[in-house]
Design an enzyme around this catalytic site. Structure first.
Site, PDB file in Angstrom:
ATOM      1  N   GLU A   1      63.232  61.083  -3.149  1.00  0.00           N
ATOM      2  CA  GLU A   1      64.544  61.962  -3.215  1.00  0.00           C
ATOM      3  C   GLU A   1      64.377  62.739  -4.600  1.00  0.00           C
ATOM      4  O   GLU A   1      65.133  63.686  -4.770  1.00  0.00           O
ATOM      5  CB  GLU A   1      65.768  61.278  -3.385  1.00  0.00           C
ATOM      6  CG  GLU A   1      66.123  60.212  -2.124  1.00  0.00           C
ATOM      7  CD  GLU A   1      67.229  59.355  -2.283  1.00  0.00           C
ATOM      8  OE1 GLU A   1      67.949  59.461  -3.611  1.00  0.00           O
ATOM      9  OE2 GLU A   1      67.706  58.541  -1.276  1.00  0.00           O
TER      10      GLU A   1
ATOM     11  N   ASP B   1      58.723  43.097 -11.124  1.00  0.00           N
ATOM     12  CA  ASP B   1      58.268  41.711 -11.309  1.00  0.00           C
ATOM     13  C   ASP B   1      58.519  40.803 -10.228  1.00  0.00           C
ATOM     14  O   ASP B   1      59.456  40.858  -9.551  1.00  0.00           O
ATOM     15  CB  ASP B   1      59.330  41.240 -12.478  1.00  0.00           C
ATOM     16  CG  ASP B   1      59.206  40.066 -13.006  1.00  0.00           C
ATOM     17  OD1 ASP B   1      57.942  39.659 -13.270  1.00  0.00           O
ATOM     18  OD2 ASP B   1      60.006  39.105 -12.767  1.00  0.00           O
TER      19      ASP B   1
END
Length: 559
Positions: free
Chosen positions: A271, A222
């Protein structure tokens, strides 16, 4: 000629190729208005989970969930008090875990909203900063500044809130005296974080890992353009700031420093196994500036707001399509396409009104015209290369509810007279599932915003199996798109010669024809008919043929 094409029973729900997001159709769920699982009138995660089979059948690839975090709900959950907790009105972390697991079992991916520009004023950091007063280290994590004027009675600068009024609110010191001011680009209950502070950056990397560990497939970010402010927070000067929003360089939006943040986030996502994605809600002056957010080491997608704001006009649509595709080429990112979301008037109403009225309307317009154009615009969008976003209820052809009484409205901008039009509640009314019932199947009781009496005729139940319905048009279009991967793949379109007011382009083995005029137009038959939003008359003679494309109609052809 029917628009319906049955979905193959074995059609995959997610792509197996690298970069599933590159051509994905992503469905936005606004949780409070999608489905109510406990009958309290408010949509929740249990309600969403119960309706996942519907989304599977619809044929989308992923679900984006608007905020469900713990929040005082000053701005419908975009004021987050705890980023690692579910607001009780929506359920619990166990409900979130069950939703994610069931979605994955159905082959649907889950993207969650992340709100990093600001927190709630009830966030622990902000509350402690207020209690501890001037000099508190926690104040450095927000933008607390002394005011101007003899006694600090004036805001630190001239910035205005997006919701209207000053972007600053003055605090009261623990001893009751007037204190410093804090920055909030949105409501006063939404203080902006100071993204120059390392603790803020560390905290959000930790929040990312929390939800990635929960199994989410990505984040819609956002106000992705708002995190970093210009050094010194300079005055903007004599401008109408709200009219400039998204159209000009602003000292609080689209600063180059935001890209360092997203490069660090991309490393966090790398990751994890699987293809996790970052999607930017970035209002920028140009699509070229938007492309900066999706460079190879930053985000994966950015919303194409320039396309959302385009009128139903062939020349304007072609210009924006070309600009959008060209802007993404240098960075190798897919273009995204969207027609509606929770912040703008639904396109079935927007296209029902004269062009130029903006994206916040309080007039229903010509309902029949708006729906016909909306259906045609959807087929055009789904034929373009890249990823498409669908806002809940648009597959039912829902219009905005333009006659909500003022006393039921909950959009904070509605109550700030100098702010936005404040009519976002009209696109947030809970969607109908059944023909009858107190909330048309939304839940066991009523709904947090009142639904029109006509809602039952637009419900999922009413439209299912009706070959002329908007719902079956969406199901058919998504089925064709999955059967013909070239619709979402690629980076360009080949424009074909067409009459004025008509768009025609070729993809591999596919042609799309969109008549944006108010009259039927005959075009040479480009191939075998696949799908259209209105009946198309085909005349063939001596091995050649023509197709009469009705007003405001898009047709798909196999070639």
């Amino acid at each position: 000629m029917t628009q319906h094409l049955a979905t193959p029973a074995d059609a995959p729900t997610t792509g197996t190729h690298t970069g599933w997001w590159r051509d994905a159709v992503i469905y936005q769920v606004y949780p409070r208005s999608f489905a109510d699982g406990n009958g309290d009138g408010m949509g929740d995660l249990e309600g969403v989970r119960s309706r996942l089979p519907y989304l599977k059948e619809l044929g989308v690839d992923a679900v984006w969930l608007s905020p469900f975090y713990a929040s005082p709900q000053a701005d419908a959950g975009y004021d987050v008090a705890d980023y690692r907790a579910i607001d009780p009105m929506f359920g619990s972390l166990l409900d979130a875990d069950a939703l994610i697991r069931e979605a994955h079992a159905l082959g649907l991916r889950i993207i969650v909203d992340l709100v990093p520009n600001h927190s709630s004023d009830q966030h622990e950091w902000f509350q402690r900063a207020l209690r501890e007063g001037p000099g508190s280290p926690l104040r450095e994590r927000y933008h607390f500044l002394p005011g101007k004027g003899k006694n600090g009675e004036l805001p630190p600068n001239d910035w205005e809130s997006i919701f209207g009024g000053p972007a600053w609110t003055r605090t009261e010191n623990p001893d009751g005296t007037p204190g410093d001011w804090y920055l909030h680009l949105f409501a006063p209950e939404q203080p902006d974080f100071n993204w120059e502070h390392p603790a803020v950056r560390d905290e959000f990397r930790s929040i990312l890992r929390f939800w990635l560990d929960m199994g989410v497939d990505g984040f819609r970010v956002d106000v992705a353009h708002g995190l970093v402010k210009a050094e010194g927070l300079p005055d903007l000067g004599a401008h109408d700031q709200l009219k400039l929003l998204g159209n000009d360089v602003m000292p609080f939006f689209d600063q180059d420093g935001v890209h360092e943040v997203y490069r660090s986030w991309r490393k966090v996502l790398s990751e994890y196994d699987g293809e996790r994605v970052l999607v930017a809600e970035a209002w920028t002056p140009t699509v070229a500036r938007t492309a900066n957010y999706v460079r190879p080491d930053e985000m994966h997608q950015a919303f194409n707001f320039q396309y959302l704001g385009t009128h139903w006009d062939a020349a304007e649509l072609r210009r924006v399509i070309d600009e959008s595709l060209e802007a993404m080429l240098p960075v190798g990112a897919p273009t995204t396409w969207v027609l509606s979301n929770h912040d703008v008037t639904r396109h079935a109403t927007r296209f029902a009104n004269p062009a130029g009225l903006g994206t916040q309307l309080r007039t229903p317009g010509d309902r029949e015209l708006g729906l016909r154009r909306a259906r045609a615009a959807t087929l055009l969008m789904l034929a373009l290369p890249g990823s498409a976003y669908v806002y809940q209820g648009e597959e039912l052809g829902l219009p905005d509810v333009t006659d909500l009484p003022d006393e039921v409205r909950q959009d904070p901008s509605f109550w700030r007279a100098s702010g936005q039009d404040g009519f976002r509640d009209g696109c947030r009314v809970p969607i109908p599932w059944t023909v009858e019932g107190s909330s048309y199947g939304f839940g066991g009781g009523g709904s947090w915003l009142p639904q029109p009496a006509s809602w039952g005729a637009l419900s999922v139940e009413a439209q299912t199996g009706d070959p002329g319905s908007t719902l079956e048009l969406y199901r058919s279009a998504l089925a064709v798109r999955r059967e013909r991967p070239e619709l979402g793949a690629g980076e360009a379109v080949e424009w074909l010669e067409a009459p004025e007011g008509v768009l025609s382009f070729r993809r591999d083995g596919f042609v799309c024809t969109a008549n944006t005029t108010g009259r039927a137009i005959s075009v040479p038959l480009p191939g075998r008919y696949l799908l259209s939003n209105e009946d198309v008359k085909i005349v063939a003679a001596d091995g050649e043929g023509t197709a009469e494309v009705p007003a405001d109609t898009t047709v798909w052809w196999a070639v």
